[in-house]
Design a protein around this motif. Structure first.
Motif, PDB file in Angstrom:
ATOM      1  N   PRO A  65     -40.336 -56.967  24.335  1.00 12.86           N
ATOM      2  CA  PRO A  65     -39.325 -55.935  24.085  1.00 12.86           C
ATOM      3  C   PRO A  65     -38.967 -55.159  25.347  1.00 12.86           C
ATOM      4  O   PRO A  65     -37.793 -54.858  25.577  1.00 12.86           O
ATOM      5  CB  PRO A  65     -40.005 -55.032  23.034  1.00 12.86           C
ATOM      6  N   ASP A  66     -39.978 -54.837  26.166  1.00 13.57           N
ATOM      7  CA  ASP A  66     -39.718 -54.164  27.439  1.00 13.57           C
ATOM      8  C   ASP A  66     -38.863 -55.039  28.349  1.00 13.57           C
ATOM      9  O   ASP A  66     -37.926 -54.558  28.999  1.00 13.57           O
ATOM     10  CB  ASP A  66     -41.035 -53.830  28.143  1.00 13.57           C
ATOM     11  N   PHE A  67     -39.219 -56.317  28.408  1.00 15.62           N
ATOM     12  CA  PHE A  67     -38.491 -57.247  29.275  1.00 15.62           C
ATOM     13  C   PHE A  67     -37.023 -57.351  28.851  1.00 15.62           C
ATOM     14  O   PHE A  67     -36.112 -57.223  29.681  1.00 15.62           O
ATOM     15  CB  PHE A  67     -39.150 -58.628  29.224  1.00 15.62           C
ATOM     16  N   ALA A  68     -36.798 -57.556  27.560  1.00 15.25           N
ATOM     17  CA  ALA A  68     -35.432 -57.707  27.056  1.00 15.25           C
ATOM     18  C   ALA A  68     -34.635 -56.426  27.232  1.00 15.25           C
ATOM     19  O   ALA A  68     -33.469 -56.449  27.663  1.00 15.25           O
ATOM     20  CB  ALA A  68     -35.468 -58.112  25.579  1.00 15.25           C
ATOM     21  N   ALA A  69     -35.263 -55.288  26.921  1.00 15.92           N
ATOM     22  CA  ALA A  69     -34.558 -54.017  27.013  1.00 15.92           C
ATOM     23  C   ALA A  69     -34.246 -53.650  28.459  1.00 15.92           C
ATOM     24  O   ALA A  69     -33.129 -53.233  28.788  1.00 15.92           O
ATOM     25  CB  ALA A  69     -35.397 -52.909  26.364  1.00 15.92           C
ATOM     26  N   VAL A 115     -39.057 -49.141  31.543  1.00 17.68           N
ATOM     27  CA  VAL A 115     -40.255 -49.901  31.893  1.00 17.68           C
ATOM     28  C   VAL A 115     -41.341 -48.989  32.459  1.00 17.68           C
ATOM     29  O   VAL A 115     -42.526 -49.150  32.150  1.00 17.68           O
ATOM     30  CB  VAL A 115     -39.908 -51.045  32.876  1.00 17.68           C
ATOM     31  N   MET A 116     -40.963 -48.018  33.289  1.00 18.96           N
ATOM     32  CA  MET A 116     -41.964 -47.100  33.843  1.00 18.96           C
ATOM     33  C   MET A 116     -42.528 -46.188  32.750  1.00 18.96           C
ATOM     34  O   MET A 116     -43.735 -45.928  32.691  1.00 18.96           O
ATOM     35  CB  MET A 116     -41.341 -46.264  34.964  1.00 18.96           C
ATOM     36  N   GLY A 117     -41.651 -45.705  31.874  1.00 24.86           N
ATOM     37  CA  GLY A 117     -42.119 -44.871  30.775  1.00 24.86           C
ATOM     38  C   GLY A 117     -42.998 -45.638  29.808  1.00 24.86           C
ATOM     39  O   GLY A 117     -43.952 -45.096  29.242  1.00 24.86           O
ATOM     40  N   TRP A 170     -34.212 -56.381  22.735  1.00 27.34           N
ATOM     41  CA  TRP A 170     -32.841 -56.427  23.247  1.00 27.34           C
ATOM     42  C   TRP A 170     -31.911 -55.583  22.367  1.00 27.34           C
ATOM     43  O   TRP A 170     -31.095 -54.805  22.877  1.00 27.34           O
ATOM     44  CB  TRP A 170     -32.368 -57.878  23.282  1.00 27.34           C
ATOM     45  N   ALA A 171     -32.038 -55.720  21.054  1.00 29.11           N
ATOM     46  CA  ALA A 171     -31.200 -54.938  20.136  1.00 29.11           C
ATOM     47  C   ALA A 171     -31.483 -53.451  20.275  1.00 29.11           C
ATOM     48  O   ALA A 171     -30.579 -52.608  20.190  1.00 29.11           O
ATOM     49  CB  ALA A 171     -31.452 -55.390  18.695  1.00 29.11           C
ATOM     50  N   LEU A 172     -32.742 -53.131  20.517  1.00 32.29           N
ATOM     51  CA  LEU A 172     -33.133 -51.736  20.685  1.00 32.29           C
ATOM     52  C   LEU A 172     -32.410 -51.111  21.885  1.00 32.29           C
ATOM     53  O   LEU A 172     -31.878 -49.998  21.802  1.00 32.29           O
ATOM     54  CB  LEU A 172     -34.646 -51.642  20.880  1.00 32.29           C
ATOM     55  N   MET A 173     -32.398 -51.822  23.014  1.00 34.95           N
ATOM     56  CA  MET A 173     -31.757 -51.277  24.209  1.00 34.95           C
ATOM     57  C   MET A 173     -30.246 -51.192  24.050  1.00 34.95           C
ATOM     58  O   MET A 173     -29.620 -50.241  24.517  1.00 34.95           O
ATOM     59  CB  MET A 173     -32.107 -52.127  25.428  1.00 34.95           C
ATOM     60  N   PHE A 227     -48.162 -57.073  33.634  1.00 29.47           N
ATOM     61  CA  PHE A 227     -47.024 -57.956  33.362  1.00 29.47           C
ATOM     62  C   PHE A 227     -45.708 -57.193  33.490  1.00 29.47           C
ATOM     63  O   PHE A 227     -44.684 -57.763  33.910  1.00 29.47           O
ATOM     64  CB  PHE A 227     -47.142 -58.556  31.961  1.00 29.47           C
ATOM     65  N   ASN A 228     -45.705 -55.918  33.136  1.00 27.31           N
ATOM     66  CA  ASN A 228     -44.488 -55.120  33.225  1.00 27.31           C
ATOM     67  C   ASN A 228     -43.997 -54.981  34.665  1.00 27.31           C
ATOM     68  O   ASN A 228     -42.822 -54.668  34.892  1.00 27.31           O
ATOM     69  CB  ASN A 228     -44.711 -53.733  32.624  1.00 27.31           C
ATOM     70  N   MET A 229     -44.866 -55.218  35.631  1.00 23.85           N
ATOM     71  CA  MET A 229     -44.417 -55.197  37.018  1.00 23.85           C
ATOM     72  C   MET A 229     -43.506 -56.398  37.297  1.00 23.85           C
ATOM     73  O   MET A 229     -42.637 -56.336  38.166  1.00 23.85           O
ATOM     74  CB  MET A 229     -45.613 -55.190  37.965  1.00 23.85           C
ATOM     75  N   LEU A 230     -43.702 -57.493  36.553  1.00 29.95           N
ATOM     76  CA  LEU A 230     -42.754 -58.606  36.630  1.00 29.95           C
ATOM     77  C   LEU A 230     -41.414 -58.207  36.007  1.00 29.95           C
ATOM     78  O   LEU A 230     -40.360 -58.695  36.422  1.00 29.95           O
ATOM     79  CB  LEU A 230     -43.308 -59.838  35.911  1.00 29.95           C
ATOM     80  N   VAL A 231     -41.465 -57.337  35.008  1.00 30.11           N
ATOM     81  CA  VAL A 231     -40.233 -56.819  34.407  1.00 30.11           C
ATOM     82  C   VAL A 231     -39.466 -56.000  35.444  1.00 30.11           C
ATOM     83  O   VAL A 231     -38.238 -56.078  35.533  1.00 30.11           O
ATOM     84  CB  VAL A 231     -40.555 -55.963  33.166  1.00 30.11           C
ATOM     85  N   VAL A 232     -40.193 -55.211  36.238  1.00 34.51           N
ATOM     86  CA  VAL A 232     -39.562 -54.447  37.320  1.00 34.51           C
ATOM     87  C   VAL A 232     -38.896 -55.396  38.310  1.00 34.51           C
ATOM     88  O   VAL A 232     -37.760 -55.171  38.753  1.00 34.51           O
ATOM     89  CB  VAL A 232     -40.606 -53.570  38.041  1.00 34.51           C
ATOM     90  N   ALA A 233     -39.601 -56.478  38.660  1.00 30.98           N
ATOM     91  CA  ALA A 233     -39.040 -57.465  39.587  1.00 30.98           C
ATOM     92  C   ALA A 233     -37.793 -58.115  38.996  1.00 30.98           C
ATOM     93  O   ALA A 233     -36.790 -58.314  39.699  1.00 30.98           O
ATOM     94  CB  ALA A 233     -40.093 -58.527  39.912  1.00 30.98           C
ATOM     95  N   ALA A 234     -37.832 -58.442  37.702  1.00 30.61           N
ATOM     96  CA  ALA A 234     -36.678 -59.057  37.046  1.00 30.61           C
ATOM     97  C   ALA A 234     -35.490 -58.103  37.025  1.00 30.61           C
ATOM     98  O   ALA A 234     -34.330 -58.521  37.172  1.00 30.61           O
ATOM     99  CB  ALA A 234     -37.043 -59.475  35.619  1.00 30.61           C
TER     100      ALA A 234
END
Length: 339
Positions: free
Chosen positions: A56-60, A77-79, A204-207, A263-270
């Motif tokens: 959900p973090d990644f998609a949003a 993502v940081m929050g 994704w729908a959430l964001m 893993f969320n650090m990969l979300v930051v990179a993405a």
């Protein structure tokens, strides 16, 4: 996707509910697969469950980044990472037998916490560095990916070939495979994958609904992302952590939180790769740096708690859990005032 404020709020609420329901099922399936695959709670929590609960973090976050909304993307993502650490404090309150960090002590969890601090420091260095990018991507972004992969190798080594062991006490709960009679392994994997897809689509729908809410209410994207979407997209971590504790899978509960944040650090990179305006680190508000610093502070506090291994604190809550709850409350106050 919703276009009105009412539809946006309804979509936001429904997406959050779906994420919570799917997350509650994920913990049971993950604990079963951890035992049946032989990976164990730590490695399964890091390599698979953490990735799934981060969907959900990644998609949003990626949705907001692609839409050129750097504050909404990074505050989400940081929050989320700060919220995930708070969930460990909540889990400690729920687990009444002893301090959770004491009962789930392991060298791999210590390594995960240290890895998270290293990875969190990298985006902060990018924010403070000159505005440079290669093909629209900051040089720190590939370093994040390499650091994550290298760090997982160190965590795996700490789990399979530990150089030291935490002192075993009566309150320690080791990762012991259960002997329950499970159904088909294929069915378990299919269930895990389906739940993963559901959480990703819901994120994704959430964001998308959060964008509508932000646009039509006038609330800042930093407040929307750092508070509302961050808590909603992090809800799988909360429900899976609580469900894991109820199944006495304490190692899975702790490793899932730290593994998810790594893993969320990969979300930051993405987000940096997907952001069309160049490097995302230089286009977001300074408050995002505060979220990163707060996450580092909270991780360091938990790391000290895992090293100290207090058996019981005041009200059977570890000092580190009480302290991170206070830090998070102050952080939210800062975001509300700034927003």
């Amino acid at each position: 996707m919703p276009t009105s404020l009412t539809a946006g709020i309804v979509t936001f609420a429904l997406s959050a509910i779906v994420i919570v329901l799917a997350g509650s099922r994920l913990a049971k399936t993950a604990d079963e697969l951890a035992d049946r695959t032989g990976l164990g709670e730590v490695l399964f929590g890091i390599f698979l469950l953490a990735g799934v609960t981060s969907l959900p973090d990644f998609a949003a976050t990626l949705s907001a980044a692609l839409d050129s909304r750097p504050d909404l993307a990074m505050s989400n993502v940081m929050g989320s990472m700060a919220a995930n650490l708070v969930f460990l404090g909540i889990a400690d309150i729920i687990y009444r037998k002893a301090n959770l960090e004491h009962a789930a002590a392991s060298s791999s969890n210590l390594m995960l916490a240290a890895l998270l601090i290293v990875l969190l420091a990298l985006p902060l260095l990018a924010i403070a560095s000159p505005q440079i990018s290669v093909w629209g991507v900051h040089p720190v972004t590939p370093v994040l990916v390499v650091g994550y992969i290298s760090g997982l190798y160190l965590v795996r080594s700490a789990d399979t070939k530990p150089m030291w062991f935490p002192r075993h006490t009566r309150q320690t709960v080791p990762d012991t495979p259960t002997t329950e009679n499970h159904g088909s392994l294929v069915t378990a994997w299919v269930s895990f994958i389906v739940l993963a897809v559901i959480t990703g689509i819901s994120g994704w729908a959430l964001m998308e609904s959060a964008k509508i809410i932000s646009d039509q209410t006038g609330l800042s994207e930093t407040l929307i992302g750092g508070l509302f979407t961050a808590l909603a997209t992090s809800s799988p971590e909360l429900v899976t952590t609580i469900a894991a504790i109820r199944r006495n899978a304490l190692t899975l509960a702790v490793s899932n939180i730290f593994g998810t944040n790594c893993f969320n650090m990969l979300v930051v990179a993405a987000a940096d790769v997907g952001y069309p305006g160049g490097s995302i680190y230089h286009d977001m508000a300074p408050i995002q740096m505060a979220w990163g610093l707060i996450s580092i502070l909270m991780t360091a506090i938990l790391l000290m708690g895992m090293v100290r291994r207090e058996v019981y604190g005041i009200g059977r809550i570890g000092f580190e859990s009480a302290l991170i709850l206070v830090v998070y409350a102050l952080a939210l106050s800062l975001v509300v005032v700034s927003g």
